[in-house]
Design an enzyme around this catalytic site. Structure first.
Site, PDB file in Angstrom:
ATOM      1  N   GLU A  94      -3.725  10.147  31.602  1.00  0.00           N
ATOM      2  CA  GLU A  94      -3.450  10.967  30.427  1.00  0.00           C
ATOM      3  C   GLU A  94      -4.154  12.315  30.447  1.00  0.00           C
ATOM      4  O   GLU A  94      -3.611  13.303  29.959  1.00  0.00           O
ATOM      5  CB  GLU A  94      -3.858  10.215  29.146  1.00  0.00           C
ATOM      6  N   SER A 365     -11.121 -35.130 -21.859  1.00  0.00           N
ATOM      7  CA  SER A 365     -12.463 -35.710 -21.938  1.00  0.00           C
ATOM      8  C   SER A 365     -13.434 -35.191 -20.886  1.00  0.00           C
ATOM      9  O   SER A 365     -14.622 -35.534 -20.924  1.00  0.00           O
ATOM     10  CB  SER A 365     -12.368 -37.238 -21.826  1.00  0.00           C
TER      11      SER A 365
END
Length: 687
Positions: A94, A365
């Protein structure tokens, strides 16, 4: 003739001088413009290097359980975590002069222009790594002069403010390798199933060739093109003297194995939990939605994958897909409030509504342990007695009468102890206690136990008629399980940004909010729901699952017309389970009412299997004595049933049960109420 020639020379001289002056002015302007651009770039400072990347969610053992999917498939890694071969291969193909130029390779630009002019088309690129990084970060990929100028400007800013290593690291983490993979780590995982730092020379050369054109050079698109590109890269590395010809040949001939799968696909592991974590990040940690989805965060959570798997399988085992019954489950570590498992429904794909943290349902409960803890604070004991019989409560100020009922309208029609009332889930005893303490007491106690849902100040509050969330009940019981220390449901322990900086870390604080001796007495009372010694006018509420238990648990079940609950704990784990219908449909079948208990006991047993069976440790200030569970008095040898019961020291019963004494038998001395252990057993009794 001579005059004409001189005139021509003078005229040419004027043009030449004008050309020189204009040239100098142009050059001066160019210098000024260049200096201005550089000065402006310096004033603006370093451009931000943030890029969209996946946020990862981790379990408590560091396993990735999920990730955001609105961002790019990208996992940022530092330069030293990338294979040197991939770095060398990328620079070779590159930008070979990367370390020597200042953002632009002018010789390469001129060469590209000449090539383009000869071909009368765009045939050769000249962008450096710095230019490509600038384009990836800040710009679209359209081919316009404006984009080119902006790319050059951003390149200058990058080169002025960042080192070559920082630019290279950023570039390798942003380039696109195709197939949804951005950056070296995501690409390495996708193509080869390994970390970027583990790539071989052959793999690195193959990978470095793909960004040129992922649709052309990916081995999954064209192996022929990919190998040709790999060969070119290896040749370039050879001519650059990075590798020798033998290394290049060996790398080219190496047979590669390809993966073709991303590291983290969408997982079904704890999807309700993951949604809850996202909600916490946004509402409690104030992290923006975009940052959560695109910011590359690393979110470390409390979820335990083993416990989560047990929870999901247990739900599947008991509740069929065909049934309309839904479920919510939360498991917590009572010591620190860490949420270990969460199920928010039967099927996340069909309904992502999280019943574990979003649904507000009547707890029934399961609210009674909080009530009875408040009663202990007011001087009640496990042996406190009240009558259990059908009762209508009348109130002043034109308040309506209230007639609570027991399950199946069964009553003792006599006195029962608080310990037995809790084990049998006697509603009359609970309402009497609630009214005796004052209706504000339970409201305030619920807040103390971490319940944030609004409590309605009514007589039926003792029976759990005000809605709560499953996670709130798990948290409340955790406070009892840990001996009275405040905990808060915790799902996120640490958050890091994409660079690894810690932006949030949970801090554990242990603040006592209950009296440890009262919390322990309450815990021991809650073991009674599984103890047949407390059977009375009906069986203890946990009798149907007690035979499945291999260790000691404390807990409480709860049932309303529309809801079925079971919340309980061992010393190391708390879990809360709710089952019912989403729209509050009445639960009619007794089998449907049993889901919560069965899911709870199976989850607890399977999760704790293989771990030590720990017992609840008695704190200072408590004392255990044998009592007759029917009347709460000290038991004698003739009492057919004796239960070892704990009290706050000084509140234990002093009266012996006389119901089973013979005519000539004396009441035993108080000191004989509990068998004494030999001194050598006390020495080794650490439980």
């Amino acid at each position: 003739m001579e005059i004409v020639t001189n005139q021509r020379f003078r005229k040419a001289g004027k043009y030449f001088r004008a050309f020189i002056i204009i040239g100098l002015i142009g050059f001066g302007l160019a210098v000024l413009i260049g200096a201005g651009v550089l000065l402006y770039a310096k004033i603006l400072g370093p451009p931000p290097l943030t890029v969209p990347q996946s946020t990862l969610f981790y379990s408590n053992d560091g396993t990735v359980i999920g990730e955001s999917h609105n961002g790019q498939k990208r996992y940022w890694v530092e330069l030293d975590q990338i294979s040197p071969d991939l770095i060398d291969a990328t620079i070779a193909i590159e930008d070979r002069k990367f370390y020597s130029h200042h953002g632009f390779d002018y010789k390469r630009i001129v060469g590209a222009l000449i090539a383009d002019i000869k071909a009368m088309a765009k045939v050769q690129g000249a962008s450096t790594i710095s230019q490509q990084y600038a384009r990836n970060l800040f710009l679209a990929h359209e081919k316009t002069w404006k984009r080119k100028l902006l790319e050059a400007f951003y390149t200058i800013r990058l080169e002025m403010n960042y080192s070559k290593e920082e630019i290279l690291e950023g570039y390798l983490n942003t380039i696109y390798y195709g197939h949804g993979a951005y950056g070296a780590e995501a690409a390495s995982q996708y193509f080869f199933g390994k970390h970027a730092g583990e790539l071989t020379l052959s793999e690195a050369a193959m990978l470095a060739g793909i960004p040129k054109g992922a649709s052309i050079y990916s081995p999954f698109k064209s192996m022929e093109n990919a190998k040709r590109r790999q060969k070119l890269i290896l040749h370039t590395m050879t001519t650059s003297k990075i590798i020798d010809k033998k290394e290049a040949a060996d790398a080219y001939n190496e047979e590669l194995t390809y993966n073709g799968k991303h590291l983290h696909t969408r997982t079904k592991s704890a999807p309700y939990f993951q949604d809850a974590v996202r909600h916490i990040l946004k509402t409690e940690l104030n992290i923006d939605d975009r940052v959560i989805e695109l910011g590359g965060l690393r979110v470390y959570t409390t979820i335990d994958l083993k416990q989560q798997e047990v929870a999901e399988k247990t739900v599947e085992r008991y509740i069929s897909e065909e049934s309309d019954i839904q479920v919510g489950l939360v498991a917590m570590n009572p010591k620190n409030g860490h949420v270990m498992a969460m199920v928010g429904g039967k099927n996340y794909e069909e309904s992502p509504f999280n019943r574990a943290v979003q649904a507000v349902r009547q707890p029934g409960s399961t609210m009674k342990p909080l009530l009875y803890y408040a009663a202990l604070e007011k001087g009640f004991t496990p042996s406190t007695v009240m009558r259990s019989e059908q009762t209508t409560f009348h109130f002043e100020e034109n308040r309506p009468d209230y007639t609570p009922k027991n399950f199946n309208s069964q009553y003792a029609n006599g006195e029962i102890t608080m310990a037995q009332a809790l084990a049998l889930s006697d509603n009359i005893f609970a309402v009497k206690t609630h009214l005796f303490l004052g209706e504000d007491t339970l409201v305030n106690t619920a807040k103390k136990f971490g319940i944030t849902s609004k409590m309605t100040n009514v007589p039926s509050l003792a029976l759990g008629t005000s809605g709560v969330r499953v996670i709130e009940m798990a948290n409340a019981y955790s406070i009892l399980a840990n001996g009275g220390k405040k905990v808060t449901p915790t799902m996120v322990t640490r958050v890091e940004n994409y660079q690894g900086d810690v932006i949030y870390e949970q801090k554990n604080e242990t603040i006592p909010i209950l009296k440890p001796e009262l919390a322990y007495v309450m815990t021991q009372m809650m073991t009674g729901m599984f103890d047949p010694k407390l059977n009375g006018y009906t069986s203890v509420t946990g009798s149907t699952v007690a035979n499945q238990m291999t260790r000691t648990y404390a807990g409480k079940s709860g049932t309303t017309d529309t809801d079925s609950w079971m919340v309980g704990y061992s010393p190391q784990l708390v879990s809360a389970v709710w089952t019912g219908y989403d729209k509050g449909k009445t639960i009619t079948l007794s089998a449907d009412k049993a889901y919560a208990k069965n899911i709870w006991v199976r989850f607890m047993e399977d999760t704790l299997k293989g771990t030590p069976a720990k017992s609840f440790l008695a704190p200072k200030g408590t004392i255990g004595v044998y009592v007759n569970p029917e009347n709460g008095k000290l038991a004698t040898e003739n009492c057919p049933v004796k239960r070892f019961t704990y009290f706050v020291a000084g509140t234990e019963p002093t009266e012996y049960c006389t119901e089973h004494l013979l005519h000539d038998e004396k009441v035993p001395d108080k000191t004989e109420r509990a068998p004494k252990k030999p001194w050598y057993k006390k020495l080794f009794d650490w439980s």
